[in-house]
Enzyme design. Structure first.
Site, PDB file in Angstrom:
ATOM      1  N   LYS A   1      -1.533  10.337  -8.120  1.00  0.00           N
ATOM      2  CA  LYS A   1      -2.244  10.073  -9.475  1.00  0.00           C
ATOM      3  C   LYS A   1      -2.666  11.416 -10.188  1.00  0.00           C
ATOM      4  CE  LYS A   1      -5.408   7.297  -8.864  1.00  0.00           C
ATOM      5  NZ  LYS A   1      -7.054   6.784  -8.870  1.00  0.00           N
TER       6      LYS A   1
ATOM      7  N   LYS B   1      -9.065  18.020   3.587  1.00  0.00           N
ATOM      8  CA  LYS B   1      -8.139  18.878   2.933  1.00  0.00           C
ATOM      9  C   LYS B   1      -8.765  20.132   2.401  1.00  0.00           C
ATOM     10  CE  LYS B   1      -6.713  14.543   0.415  1.00  0.00           C
ATOM     11  NZ  LYS B   1      -6.837  14.000  -1.217  1.00  0.00           N
TER      12      LYS B   1
ATOM     13  N   GLU C   1     -10.520   3.236   5.984  1.00  0.00           N
ATOM     14  CA  GLU C   1     -10.705   4.138   4.830  1.00  0.00           C
ATOM     15  C   GLU C   1     -11.760   3.473   3.687  1.00  0.00           C
ATOM     16  OE1 GLU C   1      -7.968   7.195   3.089  1.00  0.00           O
ATOM     17  OE2 GLU C   1      -8.080   5.631   1.618  1.00  0.00           O
TER      18      GLU C   1
ATOM     19  N   GLY D   1      -6.344   4.224  -4.519  1.00  0.00           N
ATOM     20  CA  GLY D   1      -4.882   4.335  -3.798  1.00  0.00           C
ATOM     21  C   GLY D   1      -4.497   3.135  -2.813  1.00  0.00           C
ATOM     22  N   ARG D   2      -5.436   2.815  -1.930  1.00  0.00           N
ATOM     23  CA  ARG D   2      -4.943   1.793  -0.994  1.00  0.00           C
ATOM     24  C   ARG D   2      -4.949   0.293  -1.491  1.00  0.00           C
ATOM     25  NH1 ARG D   2      -9.738   4.167  -0.266  1.00  0.00           N
ATOM     26  NH2 ARG D   2     -11.722   2.953  -0.268  1.00  0.00           N
TER      27      ARG D   2
ATOM     28  N   GLU E   1       0.783  17.178   0.141  1.00  0.00           N
ATOM     29  CA  GLU E   1       2.003  16.618   0.965  1.00  0.00           C
ATOM     30  C   GLU E   1       3.083  16.100   0.229  1.00  0.00           C
ATOM     31  OE1 GLU E   1      -1.852  15.733   3.662  1.00  0.00           O
ATOM     32  OE2 GLU E   1      -1.168  15.718   1.322  1.00  0.00           O
TER      33      GLU E   1
ATOM     34  N   HIS F   1       4.640  -6.375  25.796  1.00  0.00           N
ATOM     35  CA  HIS F   1       5.063  -5.778  26.609  1.00  0.00           C
ATOM     36  C   HIS F   1       4.507  -4.582  26.981  1.00  0.00           C
ATOM     37  CE1 HIS F   1       8.422  -8.583  28.050  1.00  0.00           C
ATOM     38  NE2 HIS F   1       8.423  -8.904  26.855  1.00  0.00           N
TER      39      HIS F   1
END
Length: 548
Positions: free
Chosen positions: A205, A511, A352, A266-267, A211, A383
């Site tokens: 955005k 950050k 979050e 964002g999510r 990253e 398992h």
């Protein structure tokens, strides 16, 4: 105005007493007491069926939870969310992700925003059709065959999940995803691709996400090293961003940038232009069906009364176990390989959004909020961690996600998978007593004393609560409904806890500190030392670089 906390609601104390009385109750006995329990404790909406009959929930407790939701005004809060009230109070903005899948604006005041959404969707459609029809070429004239989405968090988890889950619907364009700043992630992706036929979608955005930009710069250089000029970069890069200037500096012109608005978190952004990569993968018609499935769940969420409201019911179950039974974990187990990334997607959505320690008015909360969410695709978890679910000391409610058919055509193998999922749900309910374990051991030929000694190790308490969410098949519509269901569940839990589910300030400090440490690793001298442990690790990093 002070926030209304969960403990402020009149039903809270009564639920506390009910929960205490049910801690030794038997779920199996509830079935005997309520002959129609399955019908009474099952909801259907938007192609999904939710069976919550296998829970530590009596009829009285169920009714009191409904009363709790009514006292909290959840129905009114749902309307407020969908009509664009500024529920994100710390950033003074609405959370209007539901508008991204709406055909009509719920209020006239939102028509301009909806027009922006539809305009952006038309641009997304144009790109989807252009790429899938082989009409977009790279710098050498080669047709684009591969798309790489570079993003992180919500700019990666949602699109990646949708692309994986709907692989049956993929066309000719192969879509790949890179999120980790670890160079191995991008490197391993590019090894199998050609720069001449690869298009990158940069999702940020702000166009400042470290990253994402580091990976984007490496991808940029990869294309340039293959013989492209800087003037050719627009053939290989799109951006989902609000920062057109920064994108232009990178080499992406305005016409190759699609917007992401500040009223979309964002999510919650897979429904927006952030979903362009998965729209390209599955085709535009299927992507609009994905939106339509979510819209059906939105309509159900707004219209259904609390007692028949699927997102509200899931939220009440989360509150029930988190705040009345001290359950700190929640497991989601999709019995479908395509949904293997669903737990990761829900981790961000849940933790979050609701991993908060203060109410909307800043007061410290007197109770826990979001549980720790985890899981994996069935039957692999059987398992590994299912041992803890069945015999561990922790209470961990489970959601089983169960498609009833498979796109593979391999019905016999799928029958085995479904049998495993149903068996795990039933085993959590039934358990096995020491007497039953001993009898089973005797049948194996053990002596009475051997069976007596070994029986406690085979016994399982059972009475472990679990929900089964089933649907006919993983389709664009059912997937859209499923993700919207959990979005609204998360919102309702936040409202009951009295918190803001739409900010994430806890991400920011890490950050800032990360940038400080990076500058020190790059050689910048600063007067104030860091903590001794960090200083020691930075020193070891510098020594490791000298060894290379």
């Amino acid at each position: 105005m002070p926030s209304t906390l969960l403990t402020d609601l009149p039903a809270y104390a009564e639920l506390r007493a009910l929960a205490d009385s049910l801690k030794s109750a038997s779920i199996q006995e509830f079935f005997s007491q309520q002959p129609n329990r399955v019908e009474q404790f099952t909801l259907e909406a938007a192609g999904l069926r939710l069976d919550f009959s296998k829970h530590l929930l009596s009829a009285a407790a169920h009714s009191k939870l409904i009363e709790l939701a009514q006292q909290a005004g959840l129905a009114a809060r749902a309307t407020a969310l969908l009509q664009g009230e500024a529920l994100n109070n710390t950033e003074q903005r609405p959370a209007l992700h539901s508008l991204l899948r709406a055909k009509q604006a719920p209020l006239s005041a939102l028509r301009d925003k909806l027009e922006q959404v539809h305009s952006t969707q038309q641009r997304m459609r144009d790109w989807c059709e252009r790429l899938n029809q082989g009409q977009h070429q790279g710098f050498s004239g080669a047709v684009i065959t591969d798309v790489v989405n570079i993003g992180i968090g919500g700019s990666d988890l949602g699109p990646r999940l949708v692309s994986d889950a709907l692989r049956f619907y993929h066309g000719d364009i192969a879509c790949h995803y890179v999120a980790n700043v670890d160079p191995a992630d991008l490197q391993s992706t590019l090894l199998e691709l050609s720069p001449e036929s690869t298009l990158f979608i940069i999702c940020s955005k702000s166009f400042r996400t470290e990253e994402t930009l580091i990976n984007a710069q490496v991808a940029r250089q990869w294309v340039l090293n293959a013989g492209a000029s800087e003037a050719d970069l627009d053939k290989h890069f799109l951006a989902i961003t609000s920062n057109l200037e920064a994108a232009a500096d990178f080499g992406i012109p305005d016409q190759h940038c699609l917007p992401l608005w500040d009223w979309v978190g964002g999510r919650y952004s897979v429904w927006s232009a952030v979903g362009l990569s998965c729209a390209i993968a599955i085709g535009w018609d299927n992507f609009t069906a994905f939106l339509a499935g979510a819209e059906r769940m939105d309509e159900h969420f707004q219209q259904a009364p609390v007692a028949q409201n699927m997102p509200m019911l899931l939220s009440l179950l989360e509150i029930w176990y988190c705040n009345f039974f001290a359950a700190e974990n929640h497991s989601v187990l999709p019995y479908d390989q395509g949904l293997q990334r669903l737990p990761s997607f829900l981790q961000q959505l849940t933790m979050e959004s609701n991993g908060k320690q203060v109410a909307q008015d800043g007061r410290s909360l007197p109770y826990h909020t979001a549980p720790i969410l985890w899981g994996s695709a069935g039957s692999m978890g059987q398992h590994s961690f299912h041992q803890l679910l069945h015999q561990g000391t922790r209470l961990c409610p489970v959601d089983f996600i169960l498609p009833l058919t498979t796109h593979t055509g391999m019905t016999e193998q799928h029958r085995f998978l479904v049998a495993n999922g149903l068996a795990q749900s039933r085993t959590l309910l039934l358990g096995r007593s020491a007497e039953e374990a001993k009898a089973a051991l005797l049948k194996r030929g053990l002596s009475d004393s051997e069976a007596e000694e070994l029986a406690p190790h085979l016994a399982m308490p059972g009475n472990r609560p679990n929900t089964v969410i089933s649907f006919e098949a993983v389709t664009p519509e059912t997937l859209g409904a499923l993700l919207a269901l959990y979005e609204h569940r998360t919102f309702c839990s936040g409202q009951l806890w009295g918190i803001n589910s739409f900010d994430q300030w806890g991400v920011e400090l890490g950050k800032d500190i990360g940038m400080d440490i990076l500058s020190r690793l790059e050689g910048e001298q600063k007067a104030a030392p860091l903590d001794p442990a960090t200083e020691q690790l930075m020193l070891r990093w510098r020594e490791a670089q000298r060894l290379d």
